[in-house]
Design a protein around this motif. Structure first.
Motif, short mmCIF file in Angstrom:
data_model
loop_
_atom_site.label_atom_id
_atom_site.label_comp_id
_atom_site.label_asym_id
_atom_site.label_seq_id
_atom_site.Cartn_x
_atom_site.Cartn_y
_atom_site.Cartn_z
N LYS A 156 0.18 2.77 5.41
CA LYS A 156 -1.23 3.02 5.75
C LYS A 156 -2.15 2.08 4.97
O LYS A 156 -3.18 1.63 5.49
N ARG A 157 -1.78 1.74 3.75
CA ARG A 157 -2.59 0.79 2.96
C ARG A 157 -2.56 -0.59 3.61
O ARG A 157 -3.59 -1.28 3.67
N LEU A 158 -1.39 -1.02 4.05
CA LEU A 158 -1.28 -2.32 4.69
C LEU A 158 -2.09 -2.38 5.98
O LEU A 158 -2.77 -3.37 6.26
N ALA A 159 -2.04 -1.30 6.77
CA ALA A 159 -2.81 -1.27 8.01
C ALA A 159 -4.30 -1.29 7.72
O ALA A 159 -5.07 -2.01 8.39
N GLU A 160 -4.72 -0.53 6.73
CA GLU A 160 -6.14 -0.53 6.34
C GLU A 160 -6.61 -1.92 5.94
O GLU A 160 -7.69 -2.37 6.33
N ARG A 161 -5.82 -2.57 5.13
CA ARG A 161 -6.22 -3.89 4.62
C ARG A 161 -6.41 -4.87 5.78
O ARG A 161 -7.35 -5.67 5.76
#
Length: 348
Positions: A144-149
């Motif tokens: 989810k952090r990678l997608a947010e970034r």
């Protein structure tokens, strides 16, 4: 597409059959909503269903359909995600990272706004576990952090929405699929929760599904982008001790006579309880306990989350009392569906 999409604003919704997606769909009655589904079809007034796959080229659609859709869509709401903690990193990243990148590319091609649904638990960076269980919340959170970034670094007009644990409707408790917190609270109701690996003052942060949907729909209608919205209980989130009190009171009202669980430290579970007791249980029970440990690990802090959803017009801030009422409604619904109490008792 040309025969089914009517005039007026058009929204592409992923994850429409999920908890948040279904609540969003119920509220977007003033727009045509194209639901990109993978397994479960959806229906409704002004709803167009398309079978697709976010992990395949052109969202799993024929290229002509993809291009036609991009020419018509004004807004994208991306709710689809792998949320299980026991799913391997490969499938999790396929949907949560690469699938989100495909949705982002579609929004760019369409010139549409994007409401990207993430999770408030991306703020938790201290969840590495040394135990032997297979449930790994870190895999989900990293994805989810990678997608947010990718969303925040892009040139697409977007918002990132970060809900905490989503429970059922604040009034009815209704939900399309029970979540991990339901299972823990259900075990509490039945008296099948001898221990709880939490500190009593740990905050159990959850929000009702209708609040999350109201925030998303409010942003779609306003056309406001460039924001990060934390949809959390925040300072109002009840403590683990209070949640146990509510569950015990509710269980006793229905004659279930649950026993109060003992609060224990997660370290005690990993050092003593897992190797001595959990390892000897049947595999199915081991998985259930491991899922509970993964879920409670998310709440291992008394520090509140940030909360900013009230900045969206039409979404007033919920109080602790509001959240406790929503939790009770969810547990009443759970008890009825699972046959723990008679529907007449729930109504009373």
């Amino acid at each position: 597409m040309t025969a089914t999409v009517t005039s007026g604003p058009v929204v592409l919704l992923t994850g429409a059959s999920g908890v948040v997606g279904q609540a969003v769909l119920e509220r977007l009655t003033d727009r045509t909503v194209v639901c990109l589904t993978h397994r479960k079809p959806v229906s409704g007034s002004r709803v167009v269903g398309l079978r697709g796959d976010l992990t395949r080229p052109y969202l799993g659609l024929d290229r002509t359909v993809y291009e036609d859709l991009a020419d018509r869509v004004d807004a994208v709401v991306h709710c689809a995600a792998v949320t299980g903690f026991s799913v391997d990193a490969g499938p999790t990243n396929d949907l949560n990272v690469r699938g989100s990148a495909a949705v982002l590319a579609f929004a760019r091609r369409a010139g549409a706004t994007l409401q990207h649904v993430s999770t408030a638990f991306v703020a938790r960076h201290d969840l590495a576990r040394d135990g032997g269980g297979g449930a790994r919340p870190e895999v989900y959170l990293d994805s989810k952090r990678l997608a947010e970034r990718a969303v925040l670094d892009s040139d697409v007009a977007a918002n990132v929405i970060r809900p905490s644990v989503v429970i059922g409707d604040a009034v009815t408790g209704r939900i399309s699929q029970f979540q991990g917190l339901h299972a823990i609270a259900g075990a509490l109701l039945r008296g099948a929760l001898p221990m709880l690996p939490l500190q009593p003052d740990a905050r159990i942060d959850f929000v009702p599904q209708d609040l999350v949907a109201d925030v998303i729909v409010g942003l779609v209608r306003a056309g406001t982008t460039g924001g990060e919205y934390w949809v959390t209980g925040g300072e109002a989130a009840p403590t683990a001790e209070r949640i146990v009190e509510l569950g015990l009171d509710l269980g006793r009202r229905f004659g279930l006579e649950p026993d109060a669980p003992r609060f224990v430290s997660p370290d005690m579970v990993e050092r003593l309880i897992r190797p001595v007791f959990i390892a000897s249980l049947p595999k199915a029970q081991q998985r259930r306990l491991d899922d509970m440990l993964a879920m409670t690990a998310l709440f291992q802090t008394a520090e509140p989350f940030r909360s900013s959803y009230h900045l969206v017009p039409g979404t007033p801030r919920l109080t602790t009392g509001d959240l406790e009422d929503a939790f009770t409604a969810s547990m009443l619904h759970y008890a009825r569906v699972k046959g723990l109490v008679h529907p007449r008792e729930v109504a009373a």
